[in-house]
Design a protein around this motif. Sequence first.
Motif, PDB file in Angstrom:
ATOM      1  N   ALA A 379       0.812  -1.219   0.000  1.00  0.00           N
ATOM      2  CA  ALA A 379       0.000   0.000   0.000  1.00  0.00           C
ATOM      3  C   ALA A 379       0.843   1.266   0.000  1.00  0.00           C
ATOM      4  CB  ALA A 379      -0.923   0.006   1.217  1.00  0.00           C
ATOM      5  N   ALA A 380       2.126   1.161   0.403  1.00  0.00           N
ATOM      6  CA  ALA A 380       2.970   2.348   0.507  1.00  0.00           C
ATOM      7  C   ALA A 380       3.737   2.647  -0.775  1.00  0.00           C
ATOM      8  CB  ALA A 380       3.960   2.179   1.665  1.00  0.00           C
ATOM      9  N   ILE A 381       3.512   1.904  -1.833  1.00  0.00           N
ATOM     10  CA  ILE A 381       4.276   2.121  -3.068  1.00  0.00           C
ATOM     11  C   ILE A 381       4.126   3.545  -3.598  1.00  0.00           C
ATOM     12  CG2 ILE A 381       4.391   1.470  -5.515  1.00  0.00           C
ATOM     13  CD1 ILE A 381       4.098  -1.431  -4.664  1.00  0.00           C
ATOM     14  N   PRO A 382       2.907   4.134  -3.641  1.00  0.00           N
ATOM     15  CA  PRO A 382       2.816   5.540  -4.085  1.00  0.00           C
ATOM     16  C   PRO A 382       3.654   6.480  -3.221  1.00  0.00           C
ATOM     17  CG  PRO A 382       0.637   4.532  -4.056  1.00  0.00           C
ATOM     18  CD  PRO A 382       1.567   3.560  -3.389  1.00  0.00           C
ATOM     19  N   GLN A 383       3.706   6.232  -1.923  1.00  0.00           N
ATOM     20  CA  GLN A 383       4.518   7.083  -1.040  1.00  0.00           C
ATOM     21  C   GLN A 383       6.002   6.911  -1.331  1.00  0.00           C
ATOM     22  OE1 GLN A 383       3.225   6.702   3.157  1.00  0.00           O
ATOM     23  NE2 GLN A 383       1.446   5.593   2.368  1.00  0.00           N
ATOM     24  N   VAL A 384       6.386   5.680  -1.662  1.00  0.00           N
ATOM     25  CA  VAL A 384       7.790   5.422  -2.000  1.00  0.00           C
ATOM     26  C   VAL A 384       8.159   6.152  -3.283  1.00  0.00           C
ATOM     27  CG1 VAL A 384       9.403   3.630  -2.730  1.00  0.00           C
ATOM     28  CG2 VAL A 384       7.891   3.218  -0.782  1.00  0.00           C
ATOM     29  N   TYR A 385       7.283   6.102  -4.292  1.00  0.00           N
ATOM     30  CA  TYR A 385       7.538   6.823  -5.545  1.00  0.00           C
ATOM     31  C   TYR A 385       7.678   8.315  -5.281  1.00  0.00           C
ATOM     32  CZ  TYR A 385       6.498   2.759  -8.539  1.00  0.00           C
ATOM     33  OH  TYR A 385       6.534   1.554  -9.178  1.00  0.00           O
ATOM     34  N   GLU A 386       6.791   8.841  -4.458  1.00  0.00           N
ATOM     35  CA  GLU A 386       6.866  10.276  -4.164  1.00  0.00           C
ATOM     36  C   GLU A 386       8.182  10.626  -3.474  1.00  0.00           C
ATOM     37  OE1 GLU A 386       5.109  13.596  -1.126  1.00  0.00           O
ATOM     38  OE2 GLU A 386       4.095  11.666  -1.257  1.00  0.00           O
ATOM     39  N   ALA A 407       5.564   9.507 -14.597  1.00  0.00           N
ATOM     40  CA  ALA A 407       4.817   8.777 -15.627  1.00  0.00           C
ATOM     41  C   ALA A 407       4.219   7.488 -15.062  1.00  0.00           C
ATOM     42  CB  ALA A 407       5.739   8.475 -16.809  1.00  0.00           C
ATOM     43  N   VAL A 408       5.000   6.784 -14.231  1.00  0.00           N
ATOM     44  CA  VAL A 408       4.500   5.553 -13.610  1.00  0.00           C
ATOM     45  C   VAL A 408       3.341   5.860 -12.666  1.00  0.00           C
ATOM     46  CG1 VAL A 408       5.081   3.629 -12.099  1.00  0.00           C
ATOM     47  CG2 VAL A 408       6.703   4.363 -13.855  1.00  0.00           C
ATOM     48  N   LEU A 409       3.488   6.924 -11.895  1.00  0.00           N
ATOM     49  CA  LEU A 409       2.421   7.305 -10.966  1.00  0.00           C
ATOM     50  C   LEU A 409       1.133   7.647 -11.723  1.00  0.00           C
ATOM     51  CD1 LEU A 409       4.338   9.494  -8.340  1.00  0.00           C
ATOM     52  CD2 LEU A 409       3.003   7.449  -7.844  1.00  0.00           C
ATOM     53  N   GLU A 410       1.270   8.399 -12.818  1.00  0.00           N
ATOM     54  CA  GLU A 410       0.087   8.787 -13.572  1.00  0.00           C
ATOM     55  C   GLU A 410      -0.576   7.579 -14.232  1.00  0.00           C
ATOM     56  OE1 GLU A 410       0.942  13.381 -14.843  1.00  0.00           O
ATOM     57  OE2 GLU A 410       1.805  11.793 -16.102  1.00  0.00           O
ATOM     58  N   ALA A 411       0.231   6.589 -14.575  1.00  0.00           N
ATOM     59  CA  ALA A 411      -0.330   5.408 -15.217  1.00  0.00           C
ATOM     60  C   ALA A 411      -0.999   4.485 -14.209  1.00  0.00           C
ATOM     61  CB  ALA A 411       0.771   4.656 -15.975  1.00  0.00           C
ATOM     62  N   ARG A 412      -0.393   4.338 -13.029  1.00  0.00           N
ATOM     63  CA  ARG A 412      -0.884   3.369 -12.056  1.00  0.00           C
ATOM     64  C   ARG A 412      -1.782   3.998 -10.987  1.00  0.00           C
ATOM     65  NH1 ARG A 412       4.607  -0.168 -10.699  1.00  0.00           N
ATOM     66  NH2 ARG A 412       5.115  -0.765 -12.872  1.00  0.00           N
ATOM     67  N   TYR A 413      -1.453   5.216 -10.573  1.00  0.00           N
ATOM     68  CA  TYR A 413      -2.183   5.836  -9.463  1.00  0.00           C
ATOM     69  C   TYR A 413      -2.574   7.270  -9.853  1.00  0.00           C
ATOM     70  CZ  TYR A 413       0.528   2.088  -7.276  1.00  0.00           C
ATOM     71  OH  TYR A 413       1.108   0.876  -6.967  1.00  0.00           O
ATOM     72  N   PRO A 414      -3.389   7.429 -10.877  1.00  0.00           N
ATOM     73  CA  PRO A 414      -3.687   8.786 -11.373  1.00  0.00           C
ATOM     74  C   PRO A 414      -4.379   9.682 -10.345  1.00  0.00           C
ATOM     75  CG  PRO A 414      -5.168   7.149 -12.351  1.00  0.00           C
ATOM     76  CD  PRO A 414      -4.105   6.385 -11.633  1.00  0.00           C
ATOM     77  N   GLU A 415      -5.141   9.094  -9.432  1.00  0.00           N
ATOM     78  CA  GLU A 415      -5.886   9.905  -8.469  1.00  0.00           C
ATOM     79  C   GLU A 415      -5.193  10.034  -7.114  1.00  0.00           C
ATOM     80  OE1 GLU A 415      -8.430  11.515  -9.497  1.00  0.00           O
ATOM     81  OE2 GLU A 415      -8.401  10.520 -11.455  1.00  0.00           O
ATOM     82  N   GLN A 418      -0.109  11.450  -3.972  1.00  0.00           N
ATOM     83  CA  GLN A 418       1.325  11.434  -4.251  1.00  0.00           C
ATOM     84  C   GLN A 418       1.607  11.811  -5.707  1.00  0.00           C
ATOM     85  OE1 GLN A 418      -0.282   8.907  -2.717  1.00  0.00           O
ATOM     86  NE2 GLN A 418       0.497   9.144  -0.620  1.00  0.00           N
ATOM     87  N   THR A 419       0.697  11.423  -6.619  1.00  0.00           N
ATOM     88  CA  THR A 419       0.861  11.789  -8.028  1.00  0.00           C
ATOM     89  C   THR A 419       0.771  13.299  -8.193  1.00  0.00           C
ATOM     90  OG1 THR A 419      -0.139   9.679  -8.669  1.00  0.00           O
ATOM     91  CG2 THR A 419      -0.044  11.397 -10.350  1.00  0.00           C
ATOM     92  N   GLN A 420      -0.193  13.906  -7.532  1.00  0.00           N
ATOM     93  CA  GLN A 420      -0.337  15.361  -7.582  1.00  0.00           C
ATOM     94  C   GLN A 420       0.885  16.055  -6.995  1.00  0.00           C
ATOM     95  OE1 GLN A 420      -2.910  16.702  -9.152  1.00  0.00           O
ATOM     96  NE2 GLN A 420      -3.829  14.684  -9.508  1.00  0.00           N
ATOM     97  N   GLU A 421       1.434  15.470  -5.924  1.00  0.00           N
ATOM     98  CA  GLU A 421       2.596  16.081  -5.269  1.00  0.00           C
ATOM     99  C   GLU A 421       3.818  16.054  -6.172  1.00  0.00           C
ATOM    100  OE1 GLU A 421       4.678  18.008  -2.219  1.00  0.00           O
ATOM    101  OE2 GLU A 421       2.545  17.685  -2.539  1.00  0.00           O
TER     102      GLU A 421
END
Length: 441
Positions: A379-386, A407-415, A418-421
């Motif tokens: 569950a923490a993968i978006p936080q790790v990317y950020e 690009a990975v964040l927008e493809a996998r976690y668009p909403e 962390q993507t916005q950040e």
Amino acid sequence: MSSAAPATPRPFWHRLNTFFAFPFQLRPLAYALVLSLCSLLAQVLFFLPQVLAIVLVELGILLAASRYGFRVIALGSRGIVRASDFPRELDEDWTNLPWKLFAVSLVQGFVVGGLGLLSPVLATLGLFALSFLFPATVIVLVQSCSFWQSLNPTFLWMTVRAIGWPYALLCLFLFLLSTGAQLALAMVLPAISPWLALPIFNFLLIYFSWVMASLLGYVMYQNHVDLGIDLLPGAGADDYEADRRTPAQIARDEADAEVAQLVTDGDVIGALALAYEAQRTAPDDLAAQRRYHRVLLLAPEKQATLLDHARRFVPLLMRRDLASEALKVVRACAERDPAFQIDDGDTVLAFARLEWRSGNARAALAWVKGFDKRFRGHAAIPQVYELAARVLIEGLARADLAKPILAVLEARYPEAPQTQEVRWLLRDRGAPAAPLAPAAS
């Protein structure tokens, strides 16, 4: 572990104020108030006759207060005078002491009744003897937890002799305290509301009984050598102001000193054995786990044991919010074995954030490298990317390497926030602009 008294205890008549103050310590005071208010529970038992309900509730309060009183005596006899130093667990042998004292009093009452059948004078003498020996009876009961020894006149007389002439003074003070309780009740009860009478009655009885328990415990401590009582670590009612360590802290420091002495003497194996046993029997004791880790670091041949212990020690530190110390443990293990890894994703992310906050950008990046492959679906993968993008942009000035992460964040976690950040972090660095939301119709 027994301990010698740090100083010769002062006579108990020099410390009367401390006995009166004991029930006003935070824990006993709170407990006494709770027990006193429990008398109002009699109103809840509306399905029982009121007298029976009151009797049942009062018996419960009496039992609870008596058990705590015996605890005060038992721990006081071993030199522990502050309620905050009392262990949380109640010794099983102490649990039944109120019942045993009741049984002893019952037998003694039958004896006095038998004497009364023979002669009123004998009954009076017997009652006086029992009153005089009552403190000795309690002392023998607390020390031995034996019903039979508490009835044995030999043990009672040995206790009186061990205390000496101050025993008579002890009896006098106990008599004055019991009389004081009666006077206090007679003065207070008529002046209060009827619904408060029972709670106030209970509180005053509990207060004076715990004062007497504190006094009895100290008398046993004062005569612990003659009574054959082993003291606990930290014992010493007269000098506790100078040493504010709890018994647990003193025991920990003694164990640390013992292990350190073995290491100083060159006996690392002996130190390891001692530290191992302590941490084995107390897996949640931070002091024992720290001690074992330190000694393992001194034994290069125990590398496998060091790494295995760290995998249990690090989660314990993280549960106690000691991430900085846990990171030091991991670093020490990594120096021994560069392949050493932590298999918990949350801990890895916590270490990466800790490195980043301390200004070590490359170490933070090393922690999160390959996180999404090692911990698939975490569950923490978006936080790790950020975090990785932030380190690259703000710590290493490599916004070009952060763009693929976006690009990975927008493809996998668009909403995801962390993507916005990350999109915001790259706003002035040639990153693609955020798509505009359609206008509301």
